[in-house]
Design an enzyme around this catalytic site. Structure first.
Site, PDB file in Angstrom:
ATOM      1  N   GLY A 137       0.830  -1.207   0.000  1.00  0.00           N
ATOM      2  CA  GLY A 137       0.000   0.000   0.000  1.00  0.00           C
ATOM      3  C   GLY A 137       0.860   1.252   0.000  1.00  0.00           C
ATOM      4  N   ARG A 177       0.944  -5.012  -5.388  1.00  0.00           N
ATOM      5  CA  ARG A 177       1.058  -6.196  -4.524  1.00  0.00           C
ATOM      6  C   ARG A 177       1.213  -7.364  -5.500  1.00  0.00           C
ATOM      7  NH1 ARG A 177      -0.830  -4.036   0.527  1.00  0.00           N
ATOM      8  NH2 ARG A 177      -2.540  -2.572   0.280  1.00  0.00           N
ATOM      9  N   ASP A 187       5.180  -4.769   6.106  1.00  0.00           N
ATOM     10  CA  ASP A 187       5.560  -6.131   6.477  1.00  0.00           C
ATOM     11  C   ASP A 187       5.625  -7.097   5.290  1.00  0.00           C
ATOM     12  OD1 ASP A 187       6.309  -6.756   8.993  1.00  0.00           O
ATOM     13  OD2 ASP A 187       4.527  -7.948   9.425  1.00  0.00           O
ATOM     14  N   THR A 236       4.450   2.432   5.661  1.00  0.00           N
ATOM     15  CA  THR A 236       3.053   1.980   5.695  1.00  0.00           C
ATOM     16  C   THR A 236       2.294   2.873   6.666  1.00  0.00           C
ATOM     17  OG1 THR A 236       1.535   0.273   6.500  1.00  0.00           O
ATOM     18  CG2 THR A 236       3.769   0.133   7.319  1.00  0.00           C
ATOM     19  N   ASP A 289       0.022   1.941   8.508  1.00  0.00           N
ATOM     20  CA  ASP A 289      -0.485   1.130   9.625  1.00  0.00           C
ATOM     21  C   ASP A 289       0.378   1.153  10.893  1.00  0.00           C
ATOM     22  OD1 ASP A 289      -2.618   0.361   8.075  1.00  0.00           O
ATOM     23  OD2 ASP A 289      -1.734  -1.550   7.465  1.00  0.00           O
ATOM     24  N   ASP A 316       2.530  -0.928  11.778  1.00  0.00           N
ATOM     25  CA  ASP A 316       2.410  -2.272  12.363  1.00  0.00           C
ATOM     26  C   ASP A 316       3.673  -3.115  12.160  1.00  0.00           C
ATOM     27  OD1 ASP A 316       2.138  -2.498   9.639  1.00  0.00           O
ATOM     28  OD2 ASP A 316       0.490  -3.917   9.686  1.00  0.00           O
ATOM     29  N   ARG A 375      -6.355  -3.323   8.773  1.00  0.00           N
ATOM     30  CA  ARG A 375      -7.025  -4.625   8.750  1.00  0.00           C
ATOM     31  C   ARG A 375      -6.580  -5.481   9.934  1.00  0.00           C
ATOM     32  NH1 ARG A 375      -6.332  -6.481   3.017  1.00  0.00           N
ATOM     33  NH2 ARG A 375      -7.568  -4.656   2.548  1.00  0.00           N
TER      34      ARG A 375
HETATM   35  O1  F6P Z   1      -1.397  -1.592   4.655  1.00  0.00           O
HETATM   36  C1  F6P Z   1      -1.984  -0.380   4.373  1.00  0.00           C
HETATM   37  C2  F6P Z   1      -3.463  -0.539   4.151  1.00  0.00           C
HETATM   38  O2  F6P Z   1      -4.005   0.718   3.851  1.00  0.00           O
HETATM   39  C3  F6P Z   1      -4.236  -1.190   5.294  1.00  0.00           C
HETATM   40  O3  F6P Z   1      -4.538  -0.303   6.340  1.00  0.00           O
HETATM   41  C4  F6P Z   1      -5.453  -1.695   4.589  1.00  0.00           C
HETATM   42  O4  F6P Z   1      -6.025  -2.765   5.287  1.00  0.00           O
HETATM   43  C5  F6P Z   1      -4.920  -2.131   3.261  1.00  0.00           C
HETATM   44  O5  F6P Z   1      -3.727  -1.409   3.063  1.00  0.00           O
HETATM   45  C6  F6P Z   1      -5.865  -1.879   2.117  1.00  0.00           C
HETATM   46  O6  F6P Z   1      -5.261  -2.273   0.961  1.00  0.00           O
HETATM   47  P1  F6P Z   1      -5.775  -1.992  -0.523  1.00  0.00           P
HETATM   48  O7  F6P Z   1      -4.773  -1.103  -1.152  1.00  0.00           O
HETATM   49  O8  F6P Z   1      -5.771  -3.318  -1.171  1.00  0.00           O
HETATM   50  O9  F6P Z   1      -7.116  -1.372  -0.434  1.00  0.00           O
END
Ligand code: F6P
Length: 351
Positions: free
Chosen positions: A43, A104, A135, A157, A159, A161, A203
């Site tokens: 992300g 991804r 991560d 990120t 998050d 995390d 998430r």
């Molecule tokens: O890891 C960053 C994040 O924004 C999370 O908070 C979220 O769950 C996820 O990515 C959403 O990913 P996508 O880009 O697939 O919507």
């Protein structure tokens, strides 16, 4: 210098391998770095551009040739690689997103995909790869390191995390964006005497929800790390507020816990108080990075280059005890991050 240790015929399961810890290697036997790749993966996060800029500028100042890989690992195995000069990162510091773009990559989640990426590093004679991401991106970097390709991770990120580091690039901007949105939602919730149920990102991680909840004075904060009881943690909190004269309510839900729409419906049905859901979603990932994210990204980018100059590969740049430093990638990824009871207790004491 990347020494690919395997090919298709003898590639073991990458998960069974361990990346070389260069702190245990005699540095006089290690070739100095000349060509370095950089990519952003997973992300996007505000401040990723500032990190790329820092890596490119500090890398060039260190005498390295710097190469940008577009679309993360997807672009790596497909060979989307081109040289970056100091000017190519001008006007990027203040911009959200990542100008190298991100993805991804499904292919890179397989051992054969990792091997393809490593082969492309060899083809472009990249001595090391700097990976800016979370991560999942770090796991990709570790897989490359395990088959012999030197890497450095920079935490990017929203998050926050990543276990090895107290801070990840993008976190501050995302929280500020969420806070500003929630302040606006509070205005309308208070005018209509409603309950506003706001879903924030995360998430698997409640860091954004918890801190934004504290910063906006939320009644309830629901995070994936702590199981909740609807009656005790939502319903009674709202009704206790109403019974003492409160006119509006803010409930923050991390996306990993449940959907704002369902929780709003549940609240409305159980209390009779009008409840409206809002999903902040990708709004939290965009926008110009805050001062904190720009400076963190810049300092962390420089640290990544320091590691390469010192021939200390397979490291993760981290912030620990307020200092920017680095840890071994295997050790860093083996750590687990938990939300401390203190911060949960503090949030409760304000509720
Ligand atoms: O890891 C960053 C994040 O924004 C999370 O908070 C979220 O769950 C996820 O990515 C959403 O990913 P996508 O880009 O697939 O919507």
């Amino acid at each position: 210098m990347g020494r690919l240790l395997y090919d298709e015929s003898n590639l073991p399961e990458i998960n069974s391998l361990k990346a070389l810890n260069y702190d245990e290697v005699d540095k006089s036997t290690v070739q100095p770095v000349k060509r370095v790749g950089v990519l952003t993966s997973g992300g996007d996060a505000p401040g990723m551009n500032a990190a790329i800029r820092a890596v490119v500028r500090a890398g060039i100042n260190a005498g390295f040739e710097m190469y940008g890989v577009t679309r993360g690992y997807h672009g790596l195995w497909k060979g989307e690689i081109k040289q970056l000069d100091g000017r190519s990162v001008s006007e990027t510091l203040q911009r959200g997103g990542t100008f190298l773009m991100t993805a991804r990559s499904q292919t890179f989640m397989t051992d054969q995909g990792v091997l393809k990426g490593a082969r492309m590093m060899e083809a472009y004679e990249l001595d090391a790869l700097i990976v800016i991401g979370g991560d999942g991106s770090y796991k990709g970097a570790r897989a490359l390191a395990r088959i012999g390709m030197p890497v450095i991770g920079v935490p990017g990120t929203i998050d926050n995390d990543i276990a090895s580091t107290e801070y990840t690039i993008g976190y501050d901007t995302a929280m500020n964006t969420a806070m500003q949105c929630i302040d606006k939602l509070r205005d309308t919730a208070s005018s209509h005497e409603r309950c506003s149920v706001i879903e924030v990102m995360g998430r698997h991680a409640g860091w954004i929800a918890l801190n934004v909840g504290i910063a906006t004075g939320a009644e309830s904060i629901l995070i994936p790390e702590v199981p909740y009881d609807f009656n005790r943690d939502v319903l009674r909190v709202i009704l206790d507020g109403r019974n003492t004269g409160k006119k509006h309510y803010i409930v923050i839900v991390a996306e990993g816990v449940g959907h704002a729409e369902e929780i709003a419906k549940q609240i409305e049905e159980a209390t009779g108080i009008e409840a409206r859901p809002t999903i902040l979603g990708h709004l939290q990932r965009g926008g110009s990075p805050t001062l904190r994210d720009r400076t963190m990204a810049s300092l962390m980018g420089i640290k990544a280059i320091d590691c390469l100059m010192e021939k200390r590969f397979n490291r993760l740049v981290v912030r620990q005890h307020g200092e920017i430093t680095d840890v071994d990638i295997e050790e860093g990824l083996a750590m687990t991050k938990t939300i401390t009871p203190e911060i949960i207790e503090n949030a409760k004491r304000l509720g």
